[in-house]
Design a protein around this motif. Structure first.
Motif, PDB file in Angstrom:
ATOM      1  N   TYR A 369       0.683  -1.311   0.134  1.00 55.85           N
ATOM      2  CA  TYR A 369      -0.082  -0.109   0.067  1.00 55.85           C
ATOM      3  C   TYR A 369       0.817   1.192  -0.127  1.00 55.85           C
ATOM      4  CZ  TYR A 369      -4.597  -1.868   0.484  1.00 55.85           C
ATOM      5  OH  TYR A 369      -6.045  -2.390   0.175  1.00 55.85           O
ATOM      6  N   ARG A 370       1.972   1.135   0.829  1.00 49.80           N
ATOM      7  CA  ARG A 370       2.953   2.341   0.904  1.00 49.80           C
ATOM      8  C   ARG A 370       3.261   2.502  -0.753  1.00 49.80           C
ATOM      9  NH1 ARG A 370       8.762   3.435   0.526  1.00 49.80           N
ATOM     10  NH2 ARG A 370       9.140   5.150   1.920  1.00 49.80           N
ATOM     11  N   ASN A 371       3.925   1.468  -1.490  1.00 60.36           N
ATOM     12  CA  ASN A 371       4.399   1.881  -2.723  1.00 60.36           C
ATOM     13  C   ASN A 371       3.364   1.724  -3.948  1.00 60.36           C
ATOM     14  OD1 ASN A 371       7.088   2.060  -1.782  1.00 60.36           O
ATOM     15  ND2 ASN A 371       6.815  -0.054  -1.191  1.00 60.36           N
ATOM     16  N   GLY A 372       2.084   1.483  -3.478  1.00 61.09           N
ATOM     17  CA  GLY A 372       1.017   1.340  -4.550  1.00 61.09           C
ATOM     18  C   GLY A 372       1.222   0.339  -5.639  1.00 61.09           C
ATOM     19  N   TYR A 373       1.888  -0.947  -4.997  1.00 63.15           N
ATOM     20  CA  TYR A 373       1.996  -2.132  -5.984  1.00 63.15           C
ATOM     21  C   TYR A 373       0.783  -3.040  -5.789  1.00 63.15           C
ATOM     22  CZ  TYR A 373       6.966  -0.656  -6.237  1.00 63.15           C
ATOM     23  OH  TYR A 373       8.272  -0.054  -6.297  1.00 63.15           O
ATOM     24  N   GLY A 374       0.096  -3.112  -6.841  1.00 63.52           N
ATOM     25  CA  GLY A 374      -1.095  -4.133  -6.834  1.00 63.52           C
ATOM     26  C   GLY A 374      -2.381  -3.607  -6.574  1.00 63.52           C
ATOM     27  N   VAL A 375      -2.143  -2.222  -5.611  1.00 64.97           N
ATOM     28  CA  VAL A 375      -3.341  -1.535  -5.132  1.00 64.97           C
ATOM     29  C   VAL A 375      -3.102  -0.100  -5.360  1.00 64.97           C
ATOM     30  CG1 VAL A 375      -4.123  -3.161  -3.458  1.00 64.97           C
ATOM     31  CG2 VAL A 375      -2.146  -1.429  -2.860  1.00 64.97           C
ATOM     32  N   LYS A 376      -4.050   0.829  -5.284  1.00 65.14           N
ATOM     33  CA  LYS A 376      -3.973   2.257  -5.360  1.00 65.14           C
ATOM     34  C   LYS A 376      -3.002   2.707  -3.925  1.00 65.14           C
ATOM     35  CE  LYS A 376      -6.210   6.531  -5.802  1.00 65.14           C
ATOM     36  NZ  LYS A 376      -7.554   7.267  -5.643  1.00 65.14           N
ATOM     37  N   GLN A 377      -1.948   3.532  -4.261  1.00 64.18           N
ATOM     38  CA  GLN A 377      -1.197   4.053  -3.436  1.00 64.18           C
ATOM     39  C   GLN A 377      -2.235   4.609  -2.308  1.00 64.18           C
ATOM     40  OE1 GLN A 377       1.562   7.489  -3.611  1.00 64.18           O
ATOM     41  NE2 GLN A 377       3.363   5.868  -2.925  1.00 64.18           N
ATOM     42  N   ASP A 378      -1.744   4.127  -0.921  1.00 62.63           N
ATOM     43  CA  ASP A 378      -2.613   4.535   0.215  1.00 62.63           C
ATOM     44  C   ASP A 378      -2.043   4.367   1.488  1.00 62.63           C
ATOM     45  OD1 ASP A 378      -4.836   4.923   2.254  1.00 62.63           O
ATOM     46  OD2 ASP A 378      -6.079   3.934   1.050  1.00 62.63           O
ATOM     47  N   ALA A 380      -2.508   5.609   4.299  1.00 64.40           N
ATOM     48  CA  ALA A 380      -3.290   5.507   5.666  1.00 64.40           C
ATOM     49  C   ALA A 380      -3.537   4.000   5.770  1.00 64.40           C
ATOM     50  CB  ALA A 380      -4.577   6.255   5.402  1.00 64.40           C
ATOM     51  N   GLU A 381      -3.910   3.324   4.719  1.00 68.10           N
ATOM     52  CA  GLU A 381      -4.122   1.996   4.688  1.00 68.10           C
ATOM     53  C   GLU A 381      -2.823   1.358   4.858  1.00 68.10           C
ATOM     54  OE1 GLU A 381      -6.882  -1.399   4.275  1.00 68.10           O
ATOM     55  OE2 GLU A 381      -7.239   0.774   4.500  1.00 68.10           O
ATOM     56  N   ALA A 382      -1.478   1.571   4.549  1.00 65.74           N
ATOM     57  CA  ALA A 382      -0.439   1.255   4.568  1.00 65.74           C
ATOM     58  C   ALA A 382      -0.094   1.260   6.341  1.00 65.74           C
ATOM     59  CB  ALA A 382       0.849   2.048   4.184  1.00 65.74           C
ATOM     60  N   ILE A 383      -0.389   2.451   7.168  1.00 69.73           N
ATOM     61  CA  ILE A 383       0.028   2.483   8.145  1.00 69.73           C
ATOM     62  C   ILE A 383      -1.126   1.439   8.978  1.00 69.73           C
ATOM     63  CG2 ILE A 383      -0.305   4.078  10.173  1.00 69.73           C
ATOM     64  CD1 ILE A 383       0.664   6.387   8.046  1.00 69.73           C
ATOM     65  N   LYS A 384      -2.169   1.396   8.759  1.00 73.04           N
ATOM     66  CA  LYS A 384      -3.154   0.529   9.507  1.00 73.04           C
ATOM     67  C   LYS A 384      -2.453  -0.914   9.535  1.00 73.04           C
ATOM     68  CE  LYS A 384      -7.189  -2.174   8.146  1.00 73.04           C
ATOM     69  NZ  LYS A 384      -8.248  -2.292   7.116  1.00 73.04           N
ATOM     70  N   TRP A 385      -1.972  -1.368   8.206  1.00 86.10           N
ATOM     71  CA  TRP A 385      -1.486  -2.839   8.500  1.00 86.10           C
ATOM     72  C   TRP A 385      -0.105  -2.928   9.238  1.00 86.10           C
ATOM     73  CZ3 TRP A 385      -4.633  -6.547   7.881  1.00 86.10           C
ATOM     74  CH2 TRP A 385      -5.854  -6.470   7.130  1.00 86.10           C
ATOM     75  N   LEU A 386       0.747  -1.857   8.838  1.00 89.77           N
ATOM     76  CA  LEU A 386       1.846  -1.914   9.666  1.00 89.77           C
ATOM     77  C   LEU A 386       1.879  -1.530  11.195  1.00 89.77           C
ATOM     78  CD1 LEU A 386       4.008   0.430   7.296  1.00 89.77           C
ATOM     79  CD2 LEU A 386       4.391  -2.074   7.360  1.00 89.77           C
ATOM     80  N   ARG A 387       0.806  -0.969  11.508  1.00 88.77           N
ATOM     81  CA  ARG A 387       0.628  -0.942  13.001  1.00 88.77           C
ATOM     82  C   ARG A 387       0.230  -2.060  13.580  1.00 88.77           C
ATOM     83  NH1 ARG A 387       0.597   3.890  15.241  1.00 88.77           N
ATOM     84  NH2 ARG A 387      -0.280   5.123  13.547  1.00 88.77           N
ATOM     85  N   LEU A 388      -0.428  -2.911  12.804  1.00 90.52           N
ATOM     86  CA  LEU A 388      -1.068  -4.044  13.398  1.00 90.52           C
ATOM     87  C   LEU A 388       0.156  -5.132  13.490  1.00 90.52           C
ATOM     88  CD1 LEU A 388      -4.362  -4.634  11.447  1.00 90.52           C
ATOM     89  CD2 LEU A 388      -4.282  -4.606  13.898  1.00 90.52           C
ATOM     90  N   SER A 389       0.996  -5.251  12.667  1.00 91.19           N
ATOM     91  CA  SER A 389       2.283  -5.961  12.751  1.00 91.19           C
ATOM     92  C   SER A 389       3.139  -5.446  13.946  1.00 91.19           C
ATOM     93  CB  SER A 389       3.018  -6.042  11.500  1.00 91.19           C
ATOM     94  OG  SER A 389       3.969  -6.619  11.384  1.00 91.19           O
ATOM     95  N   VAL A 390       3.300  -4.231  13.810  1.00 88.87           N
ATOM     96  CA  VAL A 390       4.129  -3.500  15.113  1.00 88.87           C
ATOM     97  C   VAL A 390       3.652  -4.085  16.363  1.00 88.87           C
ATOM     98  CG1 VAL A 390       4.708  -1.405  16.155  1.00 88.87           C
ATOM     99  CG2 VAL A 390       5.021  -1.493  13.665  1.00 88.87           C
ATOM    100  N   HIS A 391       2.324  -4.030  16.575  1.00 92.03           N
ATOM    101  CA  HIS A 391       1.612  -4.552  17.899  1.00 92.03           C
ATOM    102  C   HIS A 391       2.089  -6.073  18.226  1.00 92.03           C
ATOM    103  CE1 HIS A 391      -1.495  -0.982  17.748  1.00 92.03           C
ATOM    104  NE2 HIS A 391      -0.355  -0.596  18.163  1.00 92.03           N
ATOM    105  N   GLN A 392       2.497  -6.630  17.178  1.00 86.50           N
ATOM    106  CA  GLN A 392       3.074  -8.139  17.619  1.00 86.50           C
ATOM    107  C   GLN A 392       4.538  -8.102  17.716  1.00 86.50           C
ATOM    108  OE1 GLN A 392       1.101 -11.313  15.608  1.00 86.50           O
ATOM    109  NE2 GLN A 392       0.062  -9.924  14.119  1.00 86.50           N
ATOM    110  N   GLY A 393       5.182  -6.901  17.726  1.00 81.59           N
ATOM    111  CA  GLY A 393       6.530  -6.785  17.895  1.00 81.59           C
ATOM    112  C   GLY A 393       7.318  -7.237  16.797  1.00 81.59           C
ATOM    113  N   PHE A 394       6.629  -7.120  15.363  1.00 79.73           N
ATOM    114  CA  PHE A 394       7.671  -7.542  14.232  1.00 79.73           C
ATOM    115  C   PHE A 394       8.579  -6.461  13.960  1.00 79.73           C
ATOM    116  CE2 PHE A 394       7.666  -8.493   9.630  1.00 79.73           C
ATOM    117  CZ  PHE A 394       8.456  -9.651   9.973  1.00 79.73           C
ATOM    118  N   ASP A 395      10.003  -6.804  14.021  1.00 78.78           N
ATOM    119  CA  ASP A 395      10.799  -5.982  13.529  1.00 78.78           C
ATOM    120  C   ASP A 395      10.845  -5.344  12.560  1.00 78.78           C
ATOM    121  OD1 ASP A 395      11.693  -8.349  12.425  1.00 78.78           O
ATOM    122  OD2 ASP A 395      13.396  -8.217  13.132  1.00 78.78           O
TER     123      ASP A 395
END
Length: 683
Positions: A369-378, A380-395
């Motif tokens: 989503y951050r780079n707009g590959y396979g989806v329209k660049q977005d 906000a959506e990028a941050i949503k998914w990254l945040r979910l992964s961050v909450h699991q402690g993924f480096d």
């Protein structure tokens, strides 16, 4: 023949004679209607004892006794109908006779009637009725009935689900030695179902069942030894029990065994054997094994690397909902490995896994989503998914969130928060985050500038092979920032990064060869490294290669080649290349002389604050070449260059003040700029 052999043979003959005698006696009594004799004669025909084995004769005598109401005969007659022994298989008849035996209180009959109801054997399937009959038999102490009643409670079939009650019945059966009950009792203790979780007790019951050959118990015993649950961790014993279960076809044990071989736990590491066991489990349809087998093919472990085969096994697992496999299918689509690159498919598979909480997929989906590959660049959506992964402690996600804050993508730019996320990932030994953290310290972004700390983080990343950190570490050694200047050490790190195709490091290594810093001076080697960087599209590499062609260093002087590389760099807004391209047009080197084109390129360089470009543009205005003469404009550009300590620009600005061209005549200011020009004569 020894005396002992003679005696043994005599004993065997005597047994046969006794059985034949018993059969004759039972027959006489049976013919007179004695039901127990009829039943016993049926048993002798069933087992071929004292008479020739005959299921038909067995059924005949069982029937005669059963019709007189003998419960054990009714049970055996039902059993013959169920399995078609001596009579045509007939489940309805079997149930009829089981019921008659059960209603007389025979535990075996009650259990088998319960079984018929549980499985709909010629009766309408009815769990409650099954429970009723299992309970009657269980209360009489029949271990099989106790076990099955326990299962009905465990799964809530025909009765309210009740783990504690399940455990009670499993325990009664287990204490009578029923191995399946022992296994289930171990399982309940392991997972704390109906009893407090207790690995030691789970281990105890698994061991008892495993020693009786229960394959699932052998598998679980292997698990307990592998992870040290209820027993001291022992990979060798884990291997022993996994192997026993795996050889009986237990897929989960095959997966466990494959893992031991893959990692060399308790045995010599053997990727070929790991592959073998994963394959056996995968061919049983176990999704975890399919996923692992895909991983083996993807990485060429124990088999020749084969992305197509990897995709095959990953997809089989993914289609069963295995989230790691879904992520890996997405990864192969994203990278175009084993399939045609397809970002849309990558997004599809990452999303499926991400929605199941798979942290790798959440991170990867966010990055697409951050780079707009396979989806329209977005963002906000990028941050949503990254945040979910961050909450699991993924480096990886922590590092990527740091990048989002650093660049202000989808949220307010914030170096302090960027630093926070880079640090979280760096502490997990994430090399790229360590490199990014080094950059923050080197530039004083979000933290006080500290070259020593920058050096520390660059080194941690560089020793893990992170190429940008290796290049940056080389820069620190070359410039003596945070460490004593050491050209040889700089060359070492530049080379490591350059050999990993880091374009900036290739350019920097070329510079070290050009200047003879840390290596023997070698223009040809400089050209080689500049070319590698230039061919990767690095503007500074293209500029330096152009300069080598322009000056004929390390390569035959060639203005056309110089022009080509300058132009490529200039198109990327490389200011010095734009200035040099202007000079090529001004002097007609490698191109037809064109003052207007020279002015155009000088202006582009000047507008990027390239002092030489500003000076040259001022000179064009002063002399009226390629542009209408304009002393005021000349003074403007000379001043901008002069303020950057460009010596010639300072001299010309002084001249303009001295002559009053484009500015009011002022000898004092003229002298001031001439003094500066003399001081900066070499600039």
């Amino acid at each position: 023949m020894s005396k002992k052999q003679i005696e043994t043979e005599f004993d065997a003959d005597q047994v046969v004679l006794n059985l034949k005698k018993s059969a004759r006696q039972y027959r006489l009594a049976a013919l007179q209607g004695e039901q127990s004799a009829q039943f016993n004669l049926g048993l002798m025909y069933l087992n071929g004892q004292g008479v020739a084995q005959s299921h038909t004769q067995a059924v005949k005598w069982f029937r005669l006794a059963a019709e007189q109401g003998l419960d054990t005969a009714q049970f055996h007659l039902a059993w013959a109908y169920e399995y078609g022994l001596g009579v045509k298989q007939d489940y309805a008849e079997a149930v009829k006779w089981y019921r008659l035996a059960a209603e007389q209180g025979l535990d075996d009959g009650q259990f088998n009637l319960g079984w018929a109801y549980a499985h709909g054997l010629s009766v309408e399937q009815d769990d409650a009725e099954a429970v009723k009959w299992y309970r009657l038999a269980a209360k009489q102490g029949l271990e099989a009935a106790q076990f099955h009643l326990g299962r009905m409670y465990e799964y809530g079939c025909g009765v309210q689900q009740d783990d504690a009650e399940a455990v009670r019945w499993y325990r009664l059966a287990a204490k009578q030695g029923l191995e399946s009950a022992q296994f289930h009792l171990g399982w309940m203790h392991k997972y704390g179902r109906g009893v407090p979780q207790d690995y030691a007790k789970a281990f105890k019951w698994f061991r008892v069942a495993a020693k009786q050959g229960v394959d699932m118990a052998q598998w679980q015993l292997g698990v307990m030894y592998k992870y040290g649950y209820g027993v001291k961790q022992d990979y060798t014993k884990a291997h022993k029990w996994y192997l026993l279960a795996a050889e009986q076809g237990i897929g989960y044990a095959q997966i466990g065994l494959g893992g031991l071989y893959k990692n060399g736990y308790g045995i010599e590491k053997d990727l070929v054997k790991a592959l073998k066991w994963y394959r056996l489990a995968a061919e049983q349809g176990l999704k975890m094994a399919q996923s692992n087998l895909g991983w083996m093919y993807r990485n060429g472990y124990g088999v020749e690397q084969d992305y197509t085969e990897a995709m095959k096994w990953y997809r089989l697992a993914a289609e069963q909902g295995e989230k790691t496999a879904m992520t890996n299918v997405g990864g192969l689509y994203e990278q175009g490995l084993g399939v045609t690159q397809d970002y849309t498919q990558a997004v599809y598979w990452y999303r499926l896994a991400a929605e199941q909480g798979e942290k790798f997929a959440q991170n990867n989906l966010g990055w697409l989503y951050r780079n707009g590959y396979g989806v329209k660049q977005d963002y906000a959506e990028a941050i949503k998914w990254l945040r979910l992964s961050v909450h699991q402690g993924f480096d990886f996600a922590q590092n990527n969130m740091g990048i989002m804050y650093r660049n202000g993508h989808g949220l307010k730019q914030n170096d302090i928060k960027a630093l926070k996320y880079f640090r979280l990932a760096a502490k997990q030994n994430h090399a790229l985050a360590q490199s990014n953290l080094g950059v923050m310290y080197a530039n004083g972004h979000g933290v006080q500038q500290d070259y020593a700390k920058a050096l520390k983080w660059y080194r941690l990343a560089a020793t893990q092979g992170e190429k940008s950190a290796q290049n940056n570490l080389g820069v620190m050694y070359e410039d003596g920032k945070g460490v004593e200047q050491d050209y040889a050490e700089a060359v070492k790190w530049y080379r490591q990064a350059a050999e990993q195709q880091n374009a900036m490091a290739q350019k920097n290594l070329g510079g070290m060869y050009k200047d003879g810093h840390g290596v023997e001076q070698d223009d040809a080697e400089a050209v080689r490294w500049y070319r590698l960087a230039a061919e990767q599209g690095l503007a500074s590499g293209q500029f330096n290669l152009g300069l080598m062609y322009h000056t004929g260093r390390g390569v035959k002087q060639d203005d056309a080649q110089a022009l080509n590389w300058y132009r490529l760099a200039a198109a990327q807004n490389h200011g010095v290349s734009q200035n040099n391209l202007g000079e090529m047009y001004l002097n007609g080197h490698g191109v037809e002389q064109d003052d207007a084109e020279a002015v155009r390129w000088y202006r582009l360089a000047a507008e990027q604050d390239i002092a030489t470009g500003q000076f040259n543009l001022g000179l064009m205005y002063q002399t009226g070449r390629g542009v209408k003469q304009n002393h005021t404009e000349a003074v403007k550009w000379y001043r901008l260059a002069a303020e950057q300590n460009h010596g010639l620009a300072q001299k010309h600005l002084g001249d303009m003040y001295q002559l009053g061209h484009g500015v009011k005549r002022d000898l004092k200011k003229a002298a001031k700029w001439h003094r500066k020009a003399k001081k900066n004569a070499d600039k």
